[in-house]
Enzyme design. Structure first.
Site, PDB file in Angstrom:
ATOM      1  N   ARG A   1     -20.468 -21.544   5.103  1.00  0.00           N
ATOM      2  CA  ARG A   1     -20.315 -22.551   6.165  1.00  0.00           C
ATOM      3  C   ARG A   1     -21.060 -22.058   7.391  1.00  0.00           C
ATOM      4  O   ARG A   1     -20.828 -20.936   7.846  1.00  0.00           O
ATOM      5  CB  ARG A   1     -18.853 -22.785   6.528  1.00  0.00           C
ATOM      6  CG  ARG A   1     -18.718 -23.540   7.857  1.00  0.00           C
ATOM      7  CD  ARG A   1     -17.326 -23.966   8.201  1.00  0.00           C
ATOM      8  NE  ARG A   1     -16.920 -25.088   7.378  1.00  0.00           N
ATOM      9  CZ  ARG A   1     -15.906 -25.897   7.696  1.00  0.00           C
ATOM     10  NH1 ARG A   1     -15.221 -25.710   8.803  1.00  0.00           N
ATOM     11  NH2 ARG A   1     -15.582 -26.893   6.903  1.00  0.00           N
TER      12      ARG A   1
ATOM     13  N   HIS B   1     -21.864 -32.074   4.479  1.00  0.00           N
ATOM     14  CA  HIS B   1     -20.548 -31.513   4.126  1.00  0.00           C
ATOM     15  C   HIS B   1     -20.168 -32.055   2.738  1.00  0.00           C
ATOM     16  O   HIS B   1     -19.244 -32.851   2.588  1.00  0.00           O
ATOM     17  CB  HIS B   1     -19.524 -31.926   5.181  1.00  0.00           C
ATOM     18  CG  HIS B   1     -18.247 -31.130   5.135  1.00  0.00           C
ATOM     19  ND1 HIS B   1     -18.065 -30.024   4.329  1.00  0.00           N
ATOM     20  CD2 HIS B   1     -17.082 -31.287   5.822  1.00  0.00           C
ATOM     21  CE1 HIS B   1     -16.856 -29.555   4.520  1.00  0.00           C
ATOM     22  NE2 HIS B   1     -16.230 -30.291   5.405  1.00  0.00           N
TER      23      HIS B   1
ATOM     24  N   GLN C   1     -16.527 -32.050   1.014  1.00  0.00           N
ATOM     25  CA  GLN C   1     -15.613 -33.010   1.641  1.00  0.00           C
ATOM     26  C   GLN C   1     -15.683 -34.368   0.943  1.00  0.00           C
ATOM     27  O   GLN C   1     -14.672 -35.043   0.727  1.00  0.00           O
ATOM     28  CB  GLN C   1     -15.988 -33.163   3.124  1.00  0.00           C
ATOM     29  CG  GLN C   1     -15.168 -34.191   3.885  1.00  0.00           C
ATOM     30  CD  GLN C   1     -13.755 -33.745   4.146  1.00  0.00           C
ATOM     31  OE1 GLN C   1     -13.524 -32.645   4.621  1.00  0.00           O
ATOM     32  NE2 GLN C   1     -12.781 -34.595   3.833  1.00  0.00           N
TER      33      GLN C   1
ATOM     34  N   ASP D   1     -14.697 -39.428  12.284  1.00  0.00           N
ATOM     35  CA  ASP D   1     -14.721 -37.964  12.449  1.00  0.00           C
ATOM     36  C   ASP D   1     -14.762 -37.695  13.953  1.00  0.00           C
ATOM     37  O   ASP D   1     -14.986 -38.612  14.758  1.00  0.00           O
ATOM     38  CB  ASP D   1     -15.973 -37.409  11.728  1.00  0.00           C
ATOM     39  CG  ASP D   1     -16.045 -35.878  11.729  1.00  0.00           C
ATOM     40  OD1 ASP D   1     -15.029 -35.222  12.054  1.00  0.00           O
ATOM     41  OD2 ASP D   1     -17.116 -35.334  11.407  1.00  0.00           O
TER      42      ASP D   1
ATOM     43  N   CYS E   1     -11.919 -36.635   7.829  1.00  0.00           N
ATOM     44  CA  CYS E   1     -12.039 -35.318   7.191  1.00  0.00           C
ATOM     45  C   CYS E   1     -11.089 -34.294   7.808  1.00  0.00           C
ATOM     46  O   CYS E   1     -10.736 -33.315   7.160  1.00  0.00           O
ATOM     47  CB  CYS E   1     -13.481 -34.827   7.287  1.00  0.00           C
ATOM     48  SG  CYS E   1     -14.086 -34.760   8.985  1.00  0.00           S
TER      49      CYS E   1
ATOM     50  N   ARG F   1      -9.205 -31.722  -1.137  1.00  0.00           N
ATOM     51  CA  ARG F   1     -10.272 -30.735  -0.943  1.00  0.00           C
ATOM     52  C   ARG F   1     -10.122 -29.600  -1.957  1.00  0.00           C
ATOM     53  O   ARG F   1     -11.088 -29.114  -2.532  1.00  0.00           O
ATOM     54  CB  ARG F   1     -10.218 -30.129   0.482  1.00  0.00           C
ATOM     55  CG  ARG F   1     -10.466 -31.079   1.632  1.00  0.00           C
ATOM     56  CD  ARG F   1     -11.849 -31.662   1.625  1.00  0.00           C
ATOM     57  NE  ARG F   1     -12.877 -30.635   1.511  1.00  0.00           N
ATOM     58  CZ  ARG F   1     -13.266 -29.809   2.501  1.00  0.00           C
ATOM     59  NH1 ARG F   1     -12.728 -29.920   3.692  1.00  0.00           N
ATOM     60  NH2 ARG F   1     -14.212 -28.902   2.320  1.00  0.00           N
TER      61      ARG F   1
HETATM   62  N1   CP Z   1     -12.521 -31.034   6.835  1.00  0.00           N
HETATM   63  C1   CP Z   1     -12.830 -29.721   6.985  1.00  0.00           C
HETATM   64  O1   CP Z   1     -13.867 -29.251   6.547  1.00  0.00           O
HETATM   65  O2   CP Z   1     -11.905 -29.027   7.665  1.00  0.00           O
HETATM   66  P1   CP Z   1     -12.031 -27.506   8.135  1.00  0.00           P
HETATM   67  O3   CP Z   1     -13.049 -27.480   9.266  1.00  0.00           O
HETATM   68  O4   CP Z   1     -10.666 -27.130   8.597  1.00  0.00           O
HETATM   69  O5   CP Z   1     -12.512 -26.676   6.994  1.00  0.00           O
HETATM   70  N1  NVA Z   2     -18.321 -33.062  11.982  1.00  0.00           N
HETATM   71  C1  NVA Z   2     -17.326 -32.020  12.045  1.00  0.00           C
HETATM   72  C2  NVA Z   2     -16.666 -31.867  10.714  1.00  0.00           C
HETATM   73  C3  NVA Z   2     -15.578 -30.847  10.647  1.00  0.00           C
HETATM   74  C4  NVA Z   2     -14.959 -30.733   9.295  1.00  0.00           C
HETATM   75  C5  NVA Z   2     -17.957 -30.723  12.492  1.00  0.00           C
HETATM   76  O1  NVA Z   2     -19.027 -30.367  11.993  1.00  0.00           O
HETATM   77  O2  NVA Z   2     -17.385 -30.065  13.359  1.00  0.00           O
END
Ligand code: CP
Ligand code: NVA
Length: 332
Positions: free
Chosen positions: A108, A135, A138, A231, A272, A317
């Site tokens: 990540r 992502h 997700q 989101d 998400c 997830r």
């Molecule tokens: N939805 C998601 O990816 O959540 P986190 O940032 O908590 O991993």
């Molecule tokens: N768009 C958000 C998603 C988090 C799961 C981010 O990148 O922070």
């Protein structure tokens, strides 16, 4: 058709065919059933997974950890503060080292090119746990959740409200195109998806019998929708100064009861997570104090309503990530 994903990385959904995505979601449903019935499934006993997080996480990290352990694997978690990656060791060297010890790598972080390079150099499957652009894990959970409510999603309508060019929105547009689901991005012009990705998705959608539409009009965009998705307005890695502009641009796109009433009667709300639906977070409280708004991308009443499926999504997830790990890492 026999689907074989062994040895593959999971970097973005554009790399996967509709049949392969279908296979992963069905496999996740099977793993969910096994977990609920208490049937052990330690099929990857003895394998090792490393999780590299350059951004924070709750769901993705926990989903990977629990999924890996349920499959019998060992897991190592590394964050930027506790590894040499980037500071004292190049990504290329890090990838080659990890490839010698592990059977899979989750990443990540920032640019999509990083996870693509990791995959090229590591020689083992690499999983995208969120980049600035995409992502993908997700999305498997989201379509699985939508199917749990509606059955087949083909031909149905999913509307993303707000920052329609962020990683989650990009990936949602891709998976809708792949699975023949009609996708609507509803937000201000400035936050619409990039032209290049939109063009690709339009072509893929056409092949699969669905449409990709962009609109600034909330009432037209959300009319008769099956799923309303949103989101946060500012994603991880974006500068704090951007909040003011985003609030101004995106406030008209908050998911409210009025928005839900314009969708189908049986429509569901998806997110998400994490979400700013009240002021019970540090950032939520700061924004409330500075800009006088107590809810951001979704009203608290919609978030807490029976139409809201956000915690099913969060649970899924884990089941979907388990499917990805099993399908790709199940090699001798
Ligand atoms: N939805 C998601 O990816 O959540 P986190 O940032 O908590 O991993
Ligand atoms: N768009 C958000 C998603 C988090 C799961 C981010 O990148 O922070």
């Amino acid at each position: 058709m026999e689907i074989d994903l062994r040895g593959r990385s999971f970097l973005k959904l554009l790399d996967y065919s509709p049949d392969e995505i279908r296979y992963l979601i069905d496999l996740a449903k099977e793993f969910k059933r096994k977990k609920k019935e208490g049937i052990t499934h330690e099929y990857l006993h003895g394998k090792q997974l490393v999780l590299l997080f350059e951004k924070t996480s709750t769901r993705t990290r926990c989903a990977f950890e629990v999924a890996a352990r349920d499959l019998g694997m060992g897991v190592t978690y590394l964050d930027p503060a506790s590894s040499q990656m980037g500071k004292k060791e190049s990504l290329e060297d890090t990838a080659r080292v990890l490839g010698r010890m592990y059977d899979g790598i989750e990443y990540r972080g920032y640019d999509q090119s990083i996870v693509e390079e990791l995959s090229e150099k590591a020689g083992i499957p690499v999983f995208n746990g969120l980049t600035d652009q995409f992502h993908p894990t997700q999305m498997l959970a989201d379509i699985m959740t939508a199917e749990e409510n509606f059955g087949d999603m083909k031909g149905r309508k999913i509307v993303f409200m707000g920052d329609a060019r962020n990683n989650v929105a990009n990936s949602l547009m891709v998976i809708c195109a792949k699975m023949g689901i009609n996708y609507v991005a509803c937000g201000p012009k400035k936050q619409m998806p990039e032209e290049k990705l939109s063009e690709v998705c339009r072509k893929v959608a056409e092949e699969n019998g669905s449409t990709i539409t962009f609109t600034e009009d909330v009432s037209i965009g959300t009319k008769d929708a099956d799923v309303i998705y949103t989101d946060i307005w500012v994603s991880m890695g974006e500068p704090e100064e951007i909040w003011e502009e985003r609030i101004r641009l995106l406030e008209p796109y908050r998911v409210t009861e009025e928005v839900m009433a314009n969708a189908k009667k049986e429509a569901i709300f998806m997110h998400c997570l994490p979400s700013f639906h009240d002021t019970n977070t540090t950032i939520g409280a700061q924004i409330a104090e500075k800009y006088g708004i107590c809810e951001m991308e979704v009203s608290d009443s919609v978030f807490e309503s029976a139409q809201s499926k956000v915690f099913d999504e969060a649970e899924n997830r884990m089941h979907t990530i388990k499917a990805v790990l099993y399908a790709t890492m199940n090699v001798a």
